[in-house]
Enzyme design. Structure first.
Site, PDB file in Angstrom:
ATOM      1  N   HIS A 304      18.632  -5.923 -35.377  1.00 53.02           N
ATOM      2  CA  HIS A 304      17.237  -5.598 -35.658  1.00 53.02           C
ATOM      3  C   HIS A 304      16.371  -6.040 -34.491  1.00 53.02           C
ATOM      4  O   HIS A 304      16.647  -7.069 -33.887  1.00 53.02           O
ATOM      5  CB  HIS A 304      16.776  -6.293 -36.956  1.00 53.02           C
ATOM      6  CG  HIS A 304      15.558  -5.669 -37.522  1.00 53.02           C
ATOM      7  ND1 HIS A 304      14.296  -6.023 -37.123  1.00 53.02           N
ATOM      8  CD2 HIS A 304      15.410  -4.670 -38.434  1.00 53.02           C
ATOM      9  CE1 HIS A 304      13.424  -5.284 -37.776  1.00 53.02           C
ATOM     10  NE2 HIS A 304      14.068  -4.446 -38.565  1.00 53.02           N
ATOM     11  N   ASP A 361      19.831  -1.952 -44.291  1.00 43.23           N
ATOM     12  CA  ASP A 361      20.597  -0.732 -44.540  1.00 43.23           C
ATOM     13  C   ASP A 361      22.083  -0.970 -44.785  1.00 43.23           C
ATOM     14  O   ASP A 361      22.796  -0.060 -45.186  1.00 43.23           O
ATOM     15  CB  ASP A 361      20.442   0.232 -43.353  1.00 43.23           C
ATOM     16  CG  ASP A 361      19.046   0.808 -43.312  1.00 43.23           C
ATOM     17  OD1 ASP A 361      18.529   1.145 -44.383  1.00 43.23           O
ATOM     18  OD2 ASP A 361      18.472   0.909 -42.220  1.00 43.23           O
TER      19      ASP A 361
HETATM   20  N1  CMC Z   1      26.176  -2.857 -32.760  1.00 39.55           N
HETATM   21  C1  CMC Z   1      26.603  -3.293 -31.555  1.00 39.55           C
HETATM   22  N2  CMC Z   1      25.772  -3.795 -30.607  1.00 39.55           N
HETATM   23  C2  CMC Z   1      24.469  -3.853 -30.891  1.00 39.55           C
HETATM   24  C3  CMC Z   1      23.958  -3.417 -32.133  1.00 39.55           C
HETATM   25  C4  CMC Z   1      24.871  -2.908 -33.089  1.00 39.55           C
HETATM   26  N3  CMC Z   1      24.445  -2.482 -34.295  1.00 39.55           N
HETATM   27  N4  CMC Z   1      22.610  -3.590 -32.152  1.00 39.55           N
HETATM   28  C5  CMC Z   1      22.285  -4.094 -30.955  1.00 39.55           C
HETATM   29  N5  CMC Z   1      23.402  -4.274 -30.196  1.00 39.55           N
HETATM   30  C6  CMC Z   1      23.475  -4.879 -28.860  1.00 39.55           C
HETATM   31  C7  CMC Z   1      23.091  -3.860 -27.784  1.00 39.55           C
HETATM   32  O1  CMC Z   1      24.202  -3.137 -27.314  1.00 39.55           O
HETATM   33  C8  CMC Z   1      22.502  -4.784 -26.729  1.00 39.55           C
HETATM   34  O2  CMC Z   1      23.564  -5.387 -26.051  1.00 39.55           O
HETATM   35  P1  CMC Z   1      23.417  -5.842 -24.494  1.00 39.55           P
HETATM   36  O3  CMC Z   1      22.193  -6.726 -24.442  1.00 39.55           O
HETATM   37  O4  CMC Z   1      24.699  -6.577 -24.201  1.00 39.55           O
HETATM   38  O5  CMC Z   1      23.244  -4.585 -23.711  1.00 39.55           O
HETATM   39  C9  CMC Z   1      21.794  -5.865 -27.561  1.00 39.55           C
HETATM   40  O6  CMC Z   1      22.510  -5.918 -28.795  1.00 39.55           O
HETATM   41  C10 CMC Z   1      20.332  -5.596 -27.830  1.00 39.55           C
HETATM   42  O7  CMC Z   1      20.237  -4.270 -28.348  1.00 39.55           O
HETATM   43  P2  CMC Z   1      18.947  -3.380 -28.202  1.00 39.55           P
HETATM   44  O8  CMC Z   1      19.304  -1.961 -28.427  1.00 39.55           O
HETATM   45  O9  CMC Z   1      18.230  -3.718 -26.927  1.00 39.55           O
HETATM   46  O10 CMC Z   1      18.084  -3.948 -29.380  1.00 39.55           O
HETATM   47  P3  CMC Z   1      16.876  -3.226 -30.040  1.00 39.55           P
HETATM   48  O11 CMC Z   1      15.987  -4.278 -30.554  1.00 39.55           O
HETATM   49  O12 CMC Z   1      16.280  -2.225 -29.119  1.00 39.55           O
HETATM   50  O13 CMC Z   1      17.577  -2.389 -31.222  1.00 39.55           O
HETATM   51  C11 CMC Z   1      18.314  -1.640 -33.321  1.00 39.55           C
HETATM   52  C12 CMC Z   1      17.443  -2.654 -32.573  1.00 39.55           C
HETATM   53  C13 CMC Z   1      18.067  -1.795 -34.825  1.00 39.55           C
HETATM   54  C14 CMC Z   1      17.911  -0.214 -32.914  1.00 39.55           C
HETATM   55  C15 CMC Z   1      19.813  -1.895 -33.000  1.00 39.55           C
HETATM   56  O14 CMC Z   1      20.183  -3.183 -33.419  1.00 39.55           O
HETATM   57  C16 CMC Z   1      20.744  -0.832 -33.595  1.00 39.55           C
HETATM   58  O15 CMC Z   1      20.923   0.208 -32.992  1.00 39.55           O
HETATM   59  N6  CMC Z   1      21.328  -1.117 -34.822  1.00 39.55           N
HETATM   60  C17 CMC Z   1      22.146  -0.120 -35.504  1.00 39.55           C
HETATM   61  C18 CMC Z   1      21.253   0.852 -36.242  1.00 39.55           C
HETATM   62  C19 CMC Z   1      20.627   0.241 -37.481  1.00 39.55           C
HETATM   63  O16 CMC Z   1      21.282  -0.405 -38.278  1.00 39.55           O
HETATM   64  N7  CMC Z   1      19.321   0.500 -37.662  1.00 39.55           N
HETATM   65  C20 CMC Z   1      18.572   0.037 -38.830  1.00 39.55           C
HETATM   66  C21 CMC Z   1      17.541  -0.972 -38.472  1.00 39.55           C
HETATM   67  S1  CMC Z   1      16.854  -1.781 -39.938  1.00 39.55           S
HETATM   68  C22 CMC Z   1      16.064  -0.522 -40.796  1.00 39.55           C
HETATM   69  C23 CMC Z   1      14.741  -0.221 -40.233  1.00 39.55           C
HETATM   70  O17 CMC Z   1      13.774  -0.879 -40.652  1.00 39.55           O
HETATM   71  O18 CMC Z   1      14.637   0.677 -39.390  1.00 39.55           O
END
Ligand code: CMC
Length: 428
Positions: A304, A361
């Site tokens: 998140h 989720d």
């Molecule tokens: N699985 C594997 N690696 C992950 C994941 C994941 N679910 N989420 C983040 N990471 C890693 C990402 O690869 C990155 O690694 P590095 O720094 O080594 O390159 C690091 O963690 C930070 O990720 P980010 O994409 O910069 O983080 P963000 O804050 O932009 O993304 C997120 C947040 C929710 C989009 C992401 O965690 C994700 O894609 N999760 C899976 C989708 C999901 O479950 N979404 C629902 C969110 S909760 C419901 C809502 O309110 O929307």
């Protein structure tokens, strides 16, 4: 005493005001930075940018705290109704008994939808995703209900219509997709009961209202009711900042929520768990793929932007999921896979280092399956829950004395100026 941060650049000092929130959160107000210095700030994805001052929802991602209008979400999930929580979010305080009764009556009175809408639904191609349909239909509501008296009344009526009719429309789209007769809303039922009845009642098998199922839906919707400036809410505010009507702004929010990184994750989680089940039930390969930098795969329902600890909504959802399946005597193999996946991920150094925990989720799809909601409608369920939050955030932005049309800046990285070359003079 006014607080400042001093920025030093090439010997020139610029004072930037510090803004402090009611929970001690601090921000640097850079709104005059460009006018005074020629600089803008860069923050792709708005990771560290406050776009507004808001008194609706408080989140503390480090400590796993979520409160609506000051009340912990745990208390609302335990004691409130979805309707009361919606009132709280939109109006800023809990309703009195009379106010809640009046709110219920207004929702009931507006819960029917124009029968011409049925033709719209029926003309979408069979394979259309319900979120695409919902976004289009909410936008279309403006054509059916164009204006209503003075501005204040118009806003109140539009908010009521959205809360009352979108629920009916969601159930209606499900019935049409199955080729079944529509079931009308009933004023003698609660908000949650009514939705379940419109979805599942048929002339051959009357829907049996089970209190555990109604309770699960109530909790699911309360947990989704608002989440401050996330992608869809920011879309509602941004589109709304151009002063479009509320239906159009909410339609934009629904479109943003559809994405698998946002609300679409609840559907994506079930698809991921099903893939793991079809692969023989081993979640180790999903963990390895999620860790692999060369693989775009992510563990859906994990991670998140704000929570760097267990999502407080996920804690409640997980407990509720266990209780619901127990009381309905459902043995869902996906729940075992989800539990095993969570346990393994939480001990894995990659997930520990990246502060990746289950989000709301991760278990919500299993709850929705148990209720009987088809997988492609999961994100619609999220959208129905999020309506009060979107409405409250839109209303707050419209009333904000500091309101401005949203218009970020950029740092241009393209070609510098050069002259147009006529077609005949260009090389092949
Ligand atoms: N699985 C594997 N690696 C992950 C994941 C994941 N679910 N989420 C983040 N990471 C890693 C990402 O690869 C990155 O690694 P590095 O720094 O080594 O390159 C690091 O963690 C930070 O990720 P980010 O994409 O910069 O983080 P963000 O804050 O932009 O993304 C997120 C947040 C929710 C989009 C992401 O965690 C994700 O894609 N999760 C899976 C989708 C999901 O479950 N979404 C629902 C969110 S909760 C419901 C809502 O309110 O929307």
């Amino acid at each position: 005493m006014e607080d400042f941060v001093t920025l030093n650049y090439n010997g020139t000092e610029i004072k930037l005001p510090v803004v402090t929130g009611s929970e001690g959160e601090k921000a640097i107000d850079i709104s005059r930075l460009r006018a005074d210095t020629g600089f803008i700030t860069m923050d792709p994805g708005y990771v560290n940018t406050g776009s507004c001052m808001s008194s609706i929802t408080f989140m503390d991602g480090e400590n796993g705290i979520l409160r609506y209008r000051g009340i912990p979400v745990e208390q609302l999930a335990e004691k409130s109704t979805y309707k009361e929580t919606a009132y709280l979010l939109i109006n800023g305080r809990l309703p009195t008994r009379d106010e809640l009764t009046e709110f219920s009556i207004n929702l009931n009175d507006n819960s029917l939808v124009h029968t011409d809408l049925k033709a719209f639904f029926q003309n979408f191609p069979r394979q259309s995703h319900p979120m695409g349909i919902l976004s289009s239909m909410v936008n279309a509501l403006r054509s059916f209900y164009p204006t209503y008296g003075p501005l204040e009344e118009e806003i109140n009526m539009t908010m009521t219509r959205l809360l009352a009719k979108v629920r009916t429309m969601a159930a209606m789209s499900y019935k049409i997709s199955r080729g079944h007769e529509l079931v009308l809303p009933r004023p003698d039922m609660t908000y949650c009961e009514n939705f379940l009845n419109m979805m599942f009642d048929t002339p051959v098998k009357p829907y049996e209202i089970k209190k555990e199922v109604v309770n699960a839906l109530r909790v699911f919707w309360i947990l989704h009711a608002d989440h401050e400036q996330n992608c869809s809410t920011s879309s509602v505010r941004m589109v709304g900042s151009a002063r479009v009507n509320l239906y159009a702004a909410i339609s934009a929010g629904i479109a943003a929520l559809w994405g698998p990184l946002h609300g679409g994750a609840n559907q994506a989680v079930i698809e991921m768990l099903t893939d793991i089940q079809n692969d023989g039930g081993s979640y180790q390969s999903a963990i390895e793929r999620a860790r692999d930098k060369n693989d775009s795969f992510r563990l859906m329902g994990f991670g998140h932007r704000v929570y760097k600890t267990y999502d407080p909504r996920a804690k409640i959802m997980k407990k509720m999921c266990d209780e619901l399946l127990d009381s309905l005597n459902i043995d869902d193999p996906l729940l075992d896979i989800a539990r095993g996946l969570e346990e393994t991920a939480l001990q894995d150094p990659y997930f520990i280092d990246h502060n990746l925990y289950p989000n709301v989720d991760f278990y919500s799809g299993i709850v929705l399956r148990a209720i009987g909601i088809p997988t492609n409608m999961f994100t619609v369920m999220f959208a129905l829950g999020r309506l009060p939050g979107w409405i409250a955030q839109w209303k707050e932005s419209v009333d904000d004395p500091r309101w401005k049309i949203s218009r970020p800046r950029q740092v241009y990285t393209g070609e510098q100026e050069y002259d147009y070359i006529p077609l005949h003079a260009r090389n092949a």
